[in-house]
Design a protein around this motif. Structure first.
Motif, short mmCIF file in Angstrom:
data_model
loop_
_atom_site.label_atom_id
_atom_site.label_comp_id
_atom_site.label_asym_id
_atom_site.label_seq_id
_atom_site.Cartn_x
_atom_site.Cartn_y
_atom_site.Cartn_z
N CYS A 246 0.20 50.54 -28.37
CA CYS A 246 -0.51 51.04 -27.21
C CYS A 246 -1.94 50.51 -27.17
N PHE A 250 -5.50 54.69 -24.51
CA PHE A 250 -4.36 55.50 -24.09
C PHE A 250 -4.79 56.96 -23.91
N SER A 258 -3.12 58.35 -31.17
CA SER A 258 -3.20 56.88 -31.20
C SER A 258 -4.06 56.49 -32.40
#
Length: 324
Positions: A246, A250, A258
Motif C-alpha cells: 500500500c 493509506f 500500515s
C-alpha cells in the motif's frame, strides 16, 4: 466480480498480440499478473478463452464470441464518452479542469482546492488503473491533466508527448492486522514476510517485476499475489489471508496498520502530466501546486508516515521539477 470493459480490453490485447508474453509487454503488466487476470475473466465467462501452447495464444470458440462482441462494444463506448464530452464541454481552459487519475492519495484534495479557488469552474474527474489510457486521453484533448504513479525510476507514459512533473516520492508500505506481532516494530524486514501471501491493486507499469526483484534481494520468491481492488485488499489484510502492498498515505482503517519496510526496498513516484502545446498548459503549474499541497495534507494525516518522513528527507513532496 462482474465483467467490465477493462476485461474486454485485456482479451482483445491478448488476441491482437498472439501471446500472453507479448500482451503483458504491451499492457505494461507482469506476465503472472496478466495470466491471473485472464483466469479470473475465464472464470466469469465460464470457460477458456484461449488455447495456449509454445506457438502462442489462439481464441477458442468462446473466445471468438467474446472478441466479436468486444470489438463492437469497446469502440461504441469510446464514441459515447467522446460524444458526451462534446455535449457538456462548453467551457474554455481556465473555466474547466478535467483531471484523470490512477489510484493515488491527492485527487480528492486537488478537487477540493480547484473548486474552492475557482468556484465558477467546471471540474470533472476520470479514474482508471491505466496511466497509459489516461495519458492518451490528455493527448487527444479529452482530459487536461493526469495524475499517475510510476515505480522507482521508471519513466512515465512517453508515447503521447506530455510534459511530466514530480509531485512526490514515497516508499511502499505494507498493510496488516493491528494484532500482527510485527506491528510493535518500527519497521518490518521484507525477508521476514517470506511466508505470506500478497495483495495489490492492478496497474500498468513494472511494479510487479520490481516487487519480485526486491523479494529476490531479500532472499525469497513471493508466493501468491492477489491482484484485487482496494476493498478486497483491505478484506484480505483484515483476515490475515494476505499482506497488502500500500501507499504510506493509506487512510487509517480500523483493525489495520500500515507499516514501513526496512530500507524502503520499493519506491513510488507520483507525477502530473499535461500537453505542453495544449491550452491547459498555461494553468498547469497552478494545478501542480494544488496537487502538491493535497499530497502534503494527506501525508500529515498518516501518523506513521508523518513520523517516518523526518528520518528520510529524500521522500515526500518534492520541489516542482519537470521530467520531460
Amino acid at each position: 466480480m462482474k465483467l467490465e470493459l477493462r476485461h474486454l480490453r485485456v482479451v482483445c490485447a491478448i488476441a491482437d498480440a498472439g501471446s500472453l508474453s507479448k500482451a503483458s509487454s504491451l499492457l505494461g503488466l507482469a506476465q503472472p499478473a496478466l495470466t491471473a487476470q485472464l483466469h479470473r475473466i475465464e472464470a466469469l465467462l465460464g470457460g477458456r478463452l484461449f488455447e495456449r501452447d509454445h506457438r502462442g495464444a489462439r481464441p477458442t470458440a468462446l473466445g471468438e464470441l467474446v472478441l466479436e462482441r468486444a470489438r463492437v462494444l469497446l469502440p461504441a463506448f469510446s464514441r459515447l464518452q467522446e460524444d458526451a464530452l462534446r455535449l457538456v464541454d462548453d467551457t474554455v481552459p481556465g473555466d474547466r479542469y478535467r483531471v484523470g487519475a490512477v489510484n493515488g492519495p491527492m485527487l480528492g484534495g486537488l478537487v477540493h482546492r480547484l473548486t474552492e479557488a475557482h468556484p465558477g469552474a467546471h471540474v470533472s474527474t476520470q479514474v482508471s488503473w491505466s496511466g497509459e489510457e489516461l495519458s492518451a486521453m490528455v493527448a487527444a484533448g479529452r482530459l487536461d491533466y493526469v495524475l499517475v504513479g510510476v515505480c522507482g525510476d521508471a519513466p512515465p507514459p512517453s508515447e503521447h508527448g506530455l510534459t511530466w512533473h514530480v509531485i512526490a516520492v514515497e516508499p511502499v508500505f505494507v498493510l496488516m492486522p493491528e494484532d500482527h506481532p510485527f506491528t510493535v516494530l518500527e519497521e518490518v524486514e521484507l525477508g521476514a514476510l517470506r511466508d505470506t501471501q500478497w495483495a495489490v491493486v492492478p496497474g500498468d507499469g513494472c511494479f510487479g517485476d520490481c516487487f519480485v526483484a526486491a523479494c529476490s534481494r531479500a532472499g525469497f520468491t513471493p508466493r501468491t499475489m492477489y491482484e484485487v481492488d482496494i476493498n478486497s485488499c483491505i478484506d484480505l489484510a483484515s483476515t490475515g489471508d494476505a499482506v497488502a502492498l500500500c501507499q504510506p498515505t493509506f487512510r487509517r482503517t480500523p483493525g489495520l496498520v500500515s507499516m514501513p519496510l526496512a530500507g524502503a526496498p520499493l519506491r513510488w513516484r507520483h507525477l502530473m502530466g499535461w500537453d505542453p502545446e495544449g491550452p491547459a498548459a498555461a494553468f498547469g503549474p497552478q494545478v501542480l501546486r494544488y496537487a502538491a499541497e493535497a499530497y502534503r495534507e494527506t501525508a500529515e494525516r498518516s501518523t506513521r508516515y508523518a513520523d517516518w518522513l523526518p528520518r528520510h528527507p529524500e521522500y515526500g513532496a518534492v520541489p516542482h521539477q519537470a521530467l520531460v
